[in-house]
Design a protein around this motif. Structure first.
Motif, PDB file in Angstrom:
ATOM      1  N   LYS A  56       0.854  -1.192   0.000  1.00  0.00           N
ATOM      2  CA  LYS A  56       0.000   0.000   0.000  1.00  0.00           C
ATOM      3  C   LYS A  56       0.888   1.240   0.000  1.00  0.00           C
ATOM      4  O   LYS A  56       2.039   1.195   0.418  1.00  0.00           O
ATOM      5  CB  LYS A  56      -0.914   0.034   1.225  1.00  0.00           C
ATOM      6  CG  LYS A  56      -1.813  -1.178   1.375  1.00  0.00           C
ATOM      7  CD  LYS A  56      -2.701  -1.387   0.178  1.00  0.00           C
ATOM      8  CE  LYS A  56      -3.656  -2.547   0.356  1.00  0.00           C
ATOM      9  NZ  LYS A  56      -3.063  -3.850   0.166  1.00  0.00           N
ATOM     10  N   VAL A  57       0.351   2.347  -0.482  1.00  0.00           N
ATOM     11  CA  VAL A  57       1.086   3.608  -0.502  1.00  0.00           C
ATOM     12  C   VAL A  57       0.553   4.474   0.635  1.00  0.00           C
ATOM     13  O   VAL A  57      -0.631   4.800   0.672  1.00  0.00           O
ATOM     14  CB  VAL A  57       0.946   4.337  -1.855  1.00  0.00           C
ATOM     15  CG1 VAL A  57       1.661   5.686  -1.818  1.00  0.00           C
ATOM     16  CG2 VAL A  57       1.509   3.473  -2.973  1.00  0.00           C
ATOM     17  N   LEU A  58       1.427   4.819   1.574  1.00  0.00           N
ATOM     18  CA  LEU A  58       1.084   5.683   2.699  1.00  0.00           C
ATOM     19  C   LEU A  58       1.270   7.122   2.242  1.00  0.00           C
ATOM     20  O   LEU A  58       2.349   7.499   1.780  1.00  0.00           O
ATOM     21  CB  LEU A  58       2.000   5.372   3.890  1.00  0.00           C
ATOM     22  CG  LEU A  58       1.849   6.227   5.134  1.00  0.00           C
ATOM     23  CD1 LEU A  58       0.467   6.070   5.746  1.00  0.00           C
ATOM     24  CD2 LEU A  58       2.916   5.845   6.143  1.00  0.00           C
ATOM     25  N   VAL A  59       0.213   7.924   2.362  1.00  0.00           N
ATOM     26  CA  VAL A  59       0.241   9.307   1.883  1.00  0.00           C
ATOM     27  C   VAL A  59      -0.092  10.238   3.040  1.00  0.00           C
ATOM     28  O   VAL A  59      -0.995   9.957   3.827  1.00  0.00           O
ATOM     29  CB  VAL A  59      -0.786   9.514   0.741  1.00  0.00           C
ATOM     30  CG1 VAL A  59      -0.737  10.937   0.217  1.00  0.00           C
ATOM     31  CG2 VAL A  59      -0.556   8.519  -0.382  1.00  0.00           C
ATOM     32  N   ILE A  65       1.924  20.167   1.925  1.00  0.00           N
ATOM     33  CA  ILE A  65       2.941  19.339   1.270  1.00  0.00           C
ATOM     34  C   ILE A  65       2.484  17.882   1.311  1.00  0.00           C
ATOM     35  O   ILE A  65       2.142  17.354   2.370  1.00  0.00           O
ATOM     36  CB  ILE A  65       4.305  19.487   1.962  1.00  0.00           C
ATOM     37  CG1 ILE A  65       4.786  20.931   1.867  1.00  0.00           C
ATOM     38  CG2 ILE A  65       5.329  18.532   1.343  1.00  0.00           C
ATOM     39  CD1 ILE A  65       6.009  21.219   2.690  1.00  0.00           C
ATOM     40  N   ARG A  66       2.489  17.246   0.152  1.00  0.00           N
ATOM     41  CA  ARG A  66       2.095  15.844   0.046  1.00  0.00           C
ATOM     42  C   ARG A  66       3.344  14.976  -0.039  1.00  0.00           C
ATOM     43  O   ARG A  66       4.249  15.249  -0.828  1.00  0.00           O
ATOM     44  CB  ARG A  66       1.246  15.630  -1.207  1.00  0.00           C
ATOM     45  CG  ARG A  66       0.795  14.216  -1.381  1.00  0.00           C
ATOM     46  CD  ARG A  66      -0.076  14.089  -2.618  1.00  0.00           C
ATOM     47  NE  ARG A  66      -0.523  12.724  -2.759  1.00  0.00           N
ATOM     48  CZ  ARG A  66      -0.487  12.048  -3.885  1.00  0.00           C
ATOM     49  NH1 ARG A  66      -0.060  12.619  -4.990  1.00  0.00           N
ATOM     50  NH2 ARG A  66      -0.910  10.819  -3.921  1.00  0.00           N
TER      51      ARG A  66
END
Length: 135
Positions: A56-59, A65-66
Motif C-alpha cells: 500500500k502507498v502511505l500518503v 505538502i504531500r
C-alpha cells in the motif's frame, strides 16, 4: 519476537485498497484506488492486518505538502508478545494509543533519533499494533 512481514514475499502481498482512520490525516493507496481508512481499522487479526498493508502507498498531507511511500515491511505486535510495548496489557502514558480503537496512530521516538509509526489494530482495550517498518 514480533512477526515480520516482507513485501518481497509474494504469498503475503495483498493488493486491495486498505482503509484507515480519518483522524490520522493519512491514507493508503493501492493500485489506482485511494481511500481514507475508517476509525475502526484492523480487527482481531493483527498479523493479517500487517500483511494487508504491504504494497500500500502511505500518503500524508502536512502544511500543503504531500508525501508518499510504498509500505515494504511491517511488523505485528501482539499483546502476548514480549517485544510489544504493551506486553501483557502493560499500560503507560507512552503506550496509551495502543489501547485505543483500531486506526489510532502510535508514534514514538526510538533511541532519541527515529520516530516509529505504528497503527493500533484491535478493539479498544486490547493493545495490538502494526509497525510500518519501511516505506
Amino acid at each position: 519476537n514480533a512477526r515480520r512481514s516482507n513485501a518481497h514475499d509474494q504469498q503475503r502481498r495483498i493488493h486491495q485498497p486498505a482503509q484507515i482512520g480519518a483522524q490520522l490525516g493519512i491514507y493508503f493507496q493501492a493500485m489506482t484506488t485511494a481511500v481514507i481508512l475508517p476509525e475502526a481499522f484492523g480487527g482481531p487479526d493483527t498479523v493479517a492486518t500487517a500483511r494487508m498493508l504491504l504494497g500500500k502507498v502511505l500518503v500524508s498531507h502536512t502544511d500543503g505538502i504531500r508525501t508518499a511511500g510504498r509500505v515494504v515491511e511491517t511488523e505485528a505486535y501482539l499483546v502476548n508478545d514480549a517485544a510489544c510495548h504493551a506486553h501483557l496489557a502493560r499500560r503507560t502514558k507512552r503506550t496509551e494509543p495502543m489501547f485505543g480503537p483500531g486506526g489510532t496512530a502510535y508514534v514514538y521516538l526510538c533511541y532519541g533519533i527515529h520516530h516509529l509509526f505504528n497503527i493500533a489494530t484491535n478493539k479498544p482495550g486490547i493493545p495490538e499494533a502494526v509497525l510500518v517498518r519501511a516505506i
